[in-house]
Scaffold this motif. Sequence first.
Motif, PDB file in Angstrom:
ATOM      1  N   ASN A  71       0.642  -1.199  -0.095  1.00 33.28           N
ATOM      2  CA  ASN A  71       0.315  -0.092   0.055  1.00 33.28           C
ATOM      3  C   ASN A  71       0.973   1.328  -0.021  1.00 33.28           C
ATOM      4  N   VAL A  72       0.991   2.074  -1.593  1.00 31.59           N
ATOM      5  CA  VAL A  72       2.139   3.067  -1.236  1.00 31.59           C
ATOM      6  C   VAL A  72       1.612   3.591  -1.046  1.00 31.59           C
ATOM      7  N   ASN A  73       0.461   4.419  -0.940  1.00 33.83           N
ATOM      8  CA  ASN A  73      -0.135   5.375  -0.159  1.00 33.83           C
ATOM      9  C   ASN A  73      -0.105   5.592   1.371  1.00 33.83           C
ATOM     10  N   LYS A  74      -0.834   4.205   1.770  1.00 31.46           N
ATOM     11  CA  LYS A  74      -0.161   4.941   3.204  1.00 31.46           C
ATOM     12  C   LYS A  74       1.390   4.037   4.041  1.00 31.46           C
ATOM     13  N   LYS A  75       1.634   3.639   3.249  1.00 25.26           N
ATOM     14  CA  LYS A  75       3.928   3.294   3.242  1.00 25.26           C
ATOM     15  C   LYS A  75       3.958   5.263   3.252  1.00 25.26           C
ATOM     16  N   ASN A  76       3.718   5.626   2.644  1.00 27.58           N
ATOM     17  CA  ASN A  76       4.186   6.946   2.587  1.00 27.58           C
ATOM     18  C   ASN A  76       3.986   7.955   3.212  1.00 27.58           C
ATOM     19  N   ALA A  77       2.424   7.630   3.247  1.00 31.15           N
ATOM     20  CA  ALA A  77       2.274   8.878   5.042  1.00 31.15           C
ATOM     21  C   ALA A  77       2.509   8.160   5.742  1.00 31.15           C
ATOM     22  N   VAL A  78       2.598   7.135   6.894  1.00 29.38           N
ATOM     23  CA  VAL A  78       3.398   7.058   7.621  1.00 29.38           C
ATOM     24  C   VAL A  78       5.053   7.047   7.490  1.00 29.38           C
ATOM     25  N   GLN A  79       5.633   7.481   6.832  1.00 29.49           N
ATOM     26  CA  GLN A  79       6.800   7.257   6.972  1.00 29.49           C
ATOM     27  C   GLN A  79       7.159   9.197   6.990  1.00 29.49           C
ATOM     28  N   MET A  80       6.383   9.725   5.862  1.00 31.55           N
ATOM     29  CA  MET A  80       6.527  11.007   6.695  1.00 31.55           C
ATOM     30  C   MET A  80       6.117  11.566   7.481  1.00 31.55           C
ATOM     31  N   VAL A  81       5.425  11.320   8.022  1.00 28.02           N
ATOM     32  CA  VAL A  81       4.782  11.272   9.608  1.00 28.02           C
ATOM     33  C   VAL A  81       5.761  11.180  10.118  1.00 28.02           C
ATOM     34  N   ARG A  82       6.709   9.566  10.006  1.00 29.46           N
ATOM     35  CA  ARG A  82       7.904   8.782  11.446  1.00 29.46           C
ATOM     36  C   ARG A  82       9.318  10.451  11.169  1.00 29.46           C
ATOM     37  N   THR A  83       8.935  10.598   9.566  1.00 31.30           N
ATOM     38  CA  THR A  83      10.241  11.356   9.121  1.00 31.30           C
ATOM     39  C   THR A  83      10.017  12.927  10.489  1.00 31.30           C
ATOM     40  N   ALA A  84       8.729  13.668  10.027  1.00 29.47           N
ATOM     41  CA  ALA A  84       8.661  15.073  10.454  1.00 29.47           C
ATOM     42  C   ALA A  84       8.786  14.341  12.221  1.00 29.47           C
ATOM     43  N   ILE A  85       8.300  13.687  13.176  1.00 29.59           N
ATOM     44  CA  ILE A  85       8.173  12.853  15.050  1.00 29.59           C
ATOM     45  C   ILE A  85       9.825  13.093  14.572  1.00 29.59           C
ATOM     46  N   LEU A  86      10.896  12.373  14.002  1.00 32.10           N
ATOM     47  CA  LEU A  86      12.311  12.075  14.512  1.00 32.10           C
ATOM     48  C   LEU A  86      13.170  13.556  14.229  1.00 32.10           C
ATOM     49  N   GLN A  87      11.837  14.325  13.016  1.00 29.53           N
ATOM     50  CA  GLN A  87      13.236  15.870  12.909  1.00 29.53           C
ATOM     51  C   GLN A  87      13.305  16.400  13.881  1.00 29.53           C
ATOM     52  N   ILE A  88      11.798  16.507  14.653  1.00 27.19           N
ATOM     53  CA  ILE A  88      11.568  17.403  15.786  1.00 27.19           C
ATOM     54  C   ILE A  88      11.902  16.916  17.101  1.00 27.19           C
ATOM     55  N   GLU A  89      12.213  15.705  17.046  1.00 25.97           N
ATOM     56  CA  GLU A  89      12.914  14.984  18.194  1.00 25.97           C
ATOM     57  C   GLU A  89      15.114  15.357  18.185  1.00 25.97           C
ATOM     58  N   LYS A  90      15.013  15.651  16.857  1.00 30.51           N
ATOM     59  CA  LYS A  90      16.424  15.357  17.017  1.00 30.51           C
ATOM     60  C   LYS A  90      17.287  17.007  17.149  1.00 30.51           C
ATOM     61  N   ASP A  91      16.248  17.690  16.535  1.00 34.67           N
ATOM     62  CA  ASP A  91      15.751  18.873  16.846  1.00 34.67           C
ATOM     63  C   ASP A  91      15.916  20.091  17.934  1.00 34.67           C
ATOM     64  N   LYS A  92      15.411  18.798  18.717  1.00 30.32           N
ATOM     65  CA  LYS A  92      14.497  19.598  19.999  1.00 30.32           C
ATOM     66  C   LYS A  92      14.720  19.196  20.902  1.00 30.32           C
ATOM     67  N   GLY A  93      15.718  17.609  20.806  1.00 26.03           N
ATOM     68  CA  GLY A  93      16.232  17.086  21.630  1.00 26.03           C
ATOM     69  C   GLY A  93      15.455  16.505  22.468  1.00 26.03           C
ATOM     70  N   ILE A  94      14.445  15.857  22.184  1.00 24.75           N
ATOM     71  CA  ILE A  94      12.778  15.341  23.652  1.00 24.75           C
ATOM     72  C   ILE A  94      12.387  14.484  22.630  1.00 24.75           C
ATOM     73  N   GLU A  95      12.126  13.646  23.638  1.00 21.04           N
ATOM     74  CA  GLU A  95      11.002  12.306  22.882  1.00 21.04           C
ATOM     75  C   GLU A  95       9.265  12.872  23.100  1.00 21.04           C
ATOM     76  N   VAL A  96       8.368  12.782  21.663  1.00 23.29           N
ATOM     77  CA  VAL A  96       7.692  14.002  21.344  1.00 23.29           C
ATOM     78  C   VAL A  96       6.846  12.894  22.740  1.00 23.29           C
ATOM     79  N   SER A  97       5.410  13.372  22.357  1.00 23.41           N
ATOM     80  CA  SER A  97       4.446  12.794  23.479  1.00 23.41           C
ATOM     81  C   SER A  97       3.065  12.835  22.294  1.00 23.41           C
TER      82      SER A  97
END
Length: 135
Positions: A13-39
Motif C-alpha cells: 500500500n504505497v499511499n499509506k507507506k508514504n504517509a506513515v514514513q512522512m509522519v515518522r520523519t517529521a517526528i524524528l526531525q523534531i526529536e532530533k532538533d529539540k532533543g526531546i521525545e515527543v508525546s
Amino acid sequence: LLNDLKVAMKEKNVNKKNAVQMVRTAILQIEKDKGIEVSDEQIINIIAKEVKTRKDSIVEFEKAERQDLEIEVLEEYLPKQLTDEELENEVKKIVESVGATSVKDMGKVMKEAKVVIGAKADGKRINEMVKKILA
C-alpha cells in the motif's frame, strides 16, 4: 505508526507507506532538533499539521490532475473531527469562559480554543466559527 508502516509495506500500500514514513520523519526531525521525545499529543499535532499542509496544497494537486491520497491515511490517526454544530457549541463555551464580547477578543478565544479543541478541528474552521460567533 511503525506497525502500520510494516503492514503497509507487506500489503504494498504505497499511499499509506508514504504517509506513515512522512509522519515518522517529521517526528524524528523534531526529536532530533529539540532533543526531546515527543508525546502522543505532540504526534497528533504533527499529523494534523501534515494534513493541513496537504489540504492547502490540494488545489495545486488538482491542477496537476493528481489526488493526494495521503490525507485520508493521515486522518485515520487524528481524533474524530467535530461537526459544525459541535464546534459551534465548544466555541460558544470558550467565548463565555474567557469573557469575550467582540472580535477584539479573538486572540484570547483562539488561544483557549487551540488548547480545548486541539486537533479535533482544523484551525481555519475554529477561526471562522469564532468570527461568526463574535460578529
